[in-house]
Design a protein around this motif. Structure first.
Motif, PDB file in Angstrom:
ATOM      1  N   ASN A 326     122.836  68.652  66.115  1.00 15.62           N
ATOM      2  CA  ASN A 326     122.037  69.877  65.985  1.00 15.62           C
ATOM      3  C   ASN A 326     122.566  71.046  66.806  1.00 15.62           C
ATOM      4  OD1 ASN A 326     119.799  68.658  64.336  1.00 15.62           O
ATOM      5  ND2 ASN A 326     119.658  67.360  66.155  1.00 15.62           N
ATOM      6  N   THR A 328     122.009  71.828  69.698  1.00 10.85           N
ATOM      7  CA  THR A 328     120.978  72.404  70.560  1.00 10.85           C
ATOM      8  C   THR A 328     121.291  72.103  72.021  1.00 10.85           C
ATOM      9  OG1 THR A 328     119.693  70.415  70.057  1.00 10.85           O
ATOM     10  CG2 THR A 328     119.121  72.425  68.870  1.00 10.85           C
ATOM     11  N   ASP A 336     115.612  77.695  70.972  1.00 11.55           N
ATOM     12  CA  ASP A 336     115.528  79.066  70.450  1.00 11.55           C
ATOM     13  C   ASP A 336     114.316  79.835  70.964  1.00 11.55           C
ATOM     14  OD1 ASP A 336     113.525  77.796  69.065  1.00 11.55           O
ATOM     15  OD2 ASP A 336     114.455  78.009  67.089  1.00 11.55           O
ATOM     16  N   ASP A 342     112.632  71.323  70.098  1.00 12.56           N
ATOM     17  CA  ASP A 342     113.710  71.067  69.137  1.00 12.56           C
ATOM     18  C   ASP A 342     113.420  69.847  68.266  1.00 12.56           C
ATOM     19  OD1 ASP A 342     115.000  73.206  70.283  1.00 12.56           O
ATOM     20  OD2 ASP A 342     116.258  71.980  71.603  1.00 12.56           O
ATOM     21  N   GLU A 345     111.025  70.805  65.495  1.00 13.04           N
ATOM     22  CA  GLU A 345     111.676  71.662  64.504  1.00 13.04           C
ATOM     23  C   GLU A 345     112.537  70.837  63.543  1.00 13.04           C
ATOM     24  OE1 GLU A 345     112.451  75.618  64.780  1.00 13.04           O
ATOM     25  OE2 GLU A 345     112.579  75.707  66.960  1.00 13.04           O
ATOM     26  N   VAL A 346     113.296  69.883  64.112  1.00 11.77           N
ATOM     27  CA  VAL A 346     114.218  69.104  63.290  1.00 11.77           C
ATOM     28  C   VAL A 346     113.495  68.055  62.465  1.00 11.77           C
ATOM     29  CG1 VAL A 346     116.132  67.451  63.378  1.00 11.77           C
ATOM     30  CG2 VAL A 346     116.179  69.514  64.813  1.00 11.77           C
ATOM     31  N   THR A 351     112.626  73.171  60.479  1.00 13.33           N
ATOM     32  CA  THR A 351     113.091  74.511  60.824  1.00 13.33           C
ATOM     33  C   THR A 351     114.394  74.436  61.602  1.00 13.33           C
ATOM     34  OG1 THR A 351     111.593  74.411  62.724  1.00 13.33           O
ATOM     35  CG2 THR A 351     110.832  75.597  60.778  1.00 13.33           C
ATOM     36  N   ASN A 352     114.995  75.589  61.796  1.00 10.18           N
ATOM     37  CA  ASN A 352     116.261  75.677  62.507  1.00 10.18           C
ATOM     38  C   ASN A 352     115.990  75.814  64.000  1.00 10.18           C
ATOM     39  OD1 ASN A 352     118.755  76.285  63.585  1.00 10.18           O
ATOM     40  ND2 ASN A 352     119.351  77.660  61.918  1.00 10.18           N
ATOM     41  N   SER A 358     113.100  81.005  61.408  1.00  6.20           N
ATOM     42  CA  SER A 358     113.977  80.347  60.451  1.00  6.20           C
ATOM     43  C   SER A 358     114.034  81.059  59.113  1.00  6.20           C
ATOM     44  CB  SER A 358     113.536  78.888  60.238  1.00  6.20           C
ATOM     45  OG  SER A 358     113.692  78.142  61.421  1.00  6.20           O
ATOM     46  N   ASP A 365     108.891  80.863  64.194  1.00  4.98           N
ATOM     47  CA  ASP A 365     108.452  79.579  63.645  1.00  4.98           C
ATOM     48  C   ASP A 365     107.208  79.045  64.344  1.00  4.98           C
ATOM     49  OD1 ASP A 365     110.700  79.776  62.073  1.00  4.98           O
ATOM     50  OD2 ASP A 365     111.918  78.448  63.321  1.00  4.98           O
TER      51      ASP A 365
END
Length: 500
Positions: A326, A328, A336, A342, A345-346, A351-352, A358, A365
């Motif tokens: 990722n 990250t 982010d 994270d 999100e994943v 989401t990114n 995103s 997000d």
């Protein structure tokens, strides 16, 4: 050839054999010689001056406790004032050693043999018909003590008794057989036993010589493993305490850490076993101690992450997943900064984790997730701000065909905003209010406003909003928000309101 020369030849043969054995280091063979005195035990007990005694022998070791011996004497002289007899004993013996110390060892012996004797001087009371030269059977027995003076040499003292099978050694026949006591001291040389294990380490002396290890020291390199274990069990170098040079000695590797003592990096992760076991406390048997997808060396040297923590930032993604998949930050739960970690999100929202918004719809997000809109679609990013129950918003931009309830295409943008609002707040119940101006037939205006409110409701239902959440009601020309005296005012009064 007389008897003395015969026995001298036997003794010389024994020493010649021993010399050859010593020269070629024959296994388990030794030999020696000693000199001392004899004291006869015969019918002439009061007539005993003692005589000289010389004996040579060969020995063979059967075990730690038992040895065999063959020996011969040049002379064992029995002397008194009135008689003299020369004997030449030849016998085989069994020696028993109850224990062996580093520098000394006692033994007991017994055997059987033959004794050639010659009466050189007869006593005055000699019996008739005595043979002056003859053979007799003999049983030797006694004890001895050896003191080590060199690697293969020891000082030996012994004492014993020779019991003859006849009563003629003193030329006087009586009731008991004759015999003699003997005491001697001498040197014994052992042909080195290459099959023995001097230090008890599990390696024979032959094996130790070939390896170069110390035959007298069980653990030559002092690493805590005896040489036999190193060679036969672990295949390590018995001459080097740390066979693989990883700073852990062989015993520590084998018994404490269970690592490979012949390989400095047992798990091939790029760190030596010592670094893992002592410096970093990682598992030297597992390349990825915390099973996060990164080797211990990569974590320590490349990424500076914790090789003992699978998920350093506790965001639900392993350090390996963050770094390799990722991209990250494994040390920051929300890379982010959108208020979603994270991992969520994943794995939860798709989401990114590297992009706060995103769908690039102007709302990040975390905010979209919190209000219930789709963080992957920018269409629902902008919603109506309906904060309190009873608050209302005029949906500017919704238009209809003149005198009809058909929504024009130009109304789509405003309707999508209303739709996004209802999706963002799934518990919200709203009333869609339709209004007209005061021109025309009043009853018609009430009907038209109801139909227009219903049209908006149907749009929302068709796009996924439950009908139970929407009430549509037409109010006709009621509650004007502007004057009906002007065209502009009447246009404002023809409206759709969104009321919570």
């Amino acid at each position: 050839m007389n008897s003395s020369k015969f026995f001298l030849l036997i003794v010389v043969s024994i020493f010649a054999s021993f010399s050859l054995l010593a020269q070629f280091k024959a296994e388990n063979i030794g030999g020696g010689a000693g000199y001392g005195r004899t004291f006869s035990v015969t019918d002439l007990d009061g007539d005993n001056a003692g005589g000289s005694y010389f004996r040579a022998f060969l020995r063979h070791s059967f075990s730690d406790h038992f040895e065999g011996e063959i020996g011969a004497g040049i002379a064992a002289e029995l002397e008194g004032e009135t008689y003299q007899t020369t004997t030449h004993p030849l016998d085989v013996r069994l020696l028993y050693r109850p224990f062996i110390k580093e520098h000394w060892s006692p033994y007991l012996y017994a055997g059987v043999g033959a004794l050639w004797y010659k009466i050189d001087q007869l006593p005055g009371n000699a019996s008739q018909n005595i043979e002056s030269e003859a053979w007799s059977g003999v049983i030797p027995f006694g004890l001895g003590l050896q003191f080590k003076v060199g690697d293969n040499t020891s000082l030996e003292i012994s004492g014993g008794y020779h019991y003859a099978f006849n009563d003629e050694l003193d030329a006087v026949l009586a009731d008991a057989n004759d015999g003699f006591l003997n005491f001697k001291a001498g040197l014994t040389m052992s042909g080195f036993d290459w099959n023995a294990d001097l230090d008890g380490d599990g390696l024979t002396n032959r094996e130790e010589k070939k390896l170069g290890t110390n035959m007298k020291l069980a653990d030559t390199d002092g690493d805590g493993l005896v040489d036999g274990e190193e060679v036969k069990t672990y295949q390590t170098n018995p001459l080097i305490a740390d066979s693989d040079g990883d700073q852990l000695n062989d015993k520590e590797e084998v018994l404490t850490h269970k690592t490979n003592p012949n390989q400095p990096d047992s798990d091939n992760d790029g760190l030596t076993d010592y670094q893992e076991a002592v410096t970093y406390s990682t598992n030297p048997l597992r390349a990825d101690t915390d099973e996060d997808g990164l080797t211990d060396k990569d974590e320590l040297m490349t990424y500076k992450s914790d090789p003992l923590a699978r998920d350093m930032d506790n965001d639900g993604l392993s350090d390996g997943a963050e770094v390799l998949e990722n991209k990250t930050d494994f040390a920051k739960a929300d890379t982010d900064g959108d208020n979603l970690n994270d991992g969520d999100e994943v794995m939860k929202y798709g989401t990114n984790p590297l992009m706060a918004d995103s769908d690039q719809g102007t709302v990040n997000d975390g905010e979209e997730v919190a209000r219930g809109t789709n963080p992957l679609s920018k269409d629902d990013d902008v919603v109506l701000e309906v904060k309190e129950v009873g608050s209302k918003i005029v949906l500017d931009g919704i238009s209809f065909e003149t005198g009809k309830a058909e929504i024009t295409p130009q109304s789509e943008e405003v309707l999508k905003k209303a739709l996004a609002t209802l999706k963002a707040y799934p518990e919200m119940v709203v009333e869609i209010r339709g209004y007209t101006d005061n021109t025309g037939n009043r009853n018609f205006n009430y009907t038209l406003s109801q139909r227009r409110a219903e049209a908006v409701k149907q749009y929302l239902i068709q796009h996924g909003v439950e009908g139970s959440r929407i009430v549509a009601k037409g109010y006709g020309p009621e509650n004007p928000i502007a004057t009906n005296s002007t065209r502009e005012g009447r246009a404002k009064n023809r409206r759709i309101e969104f009321v919570r």
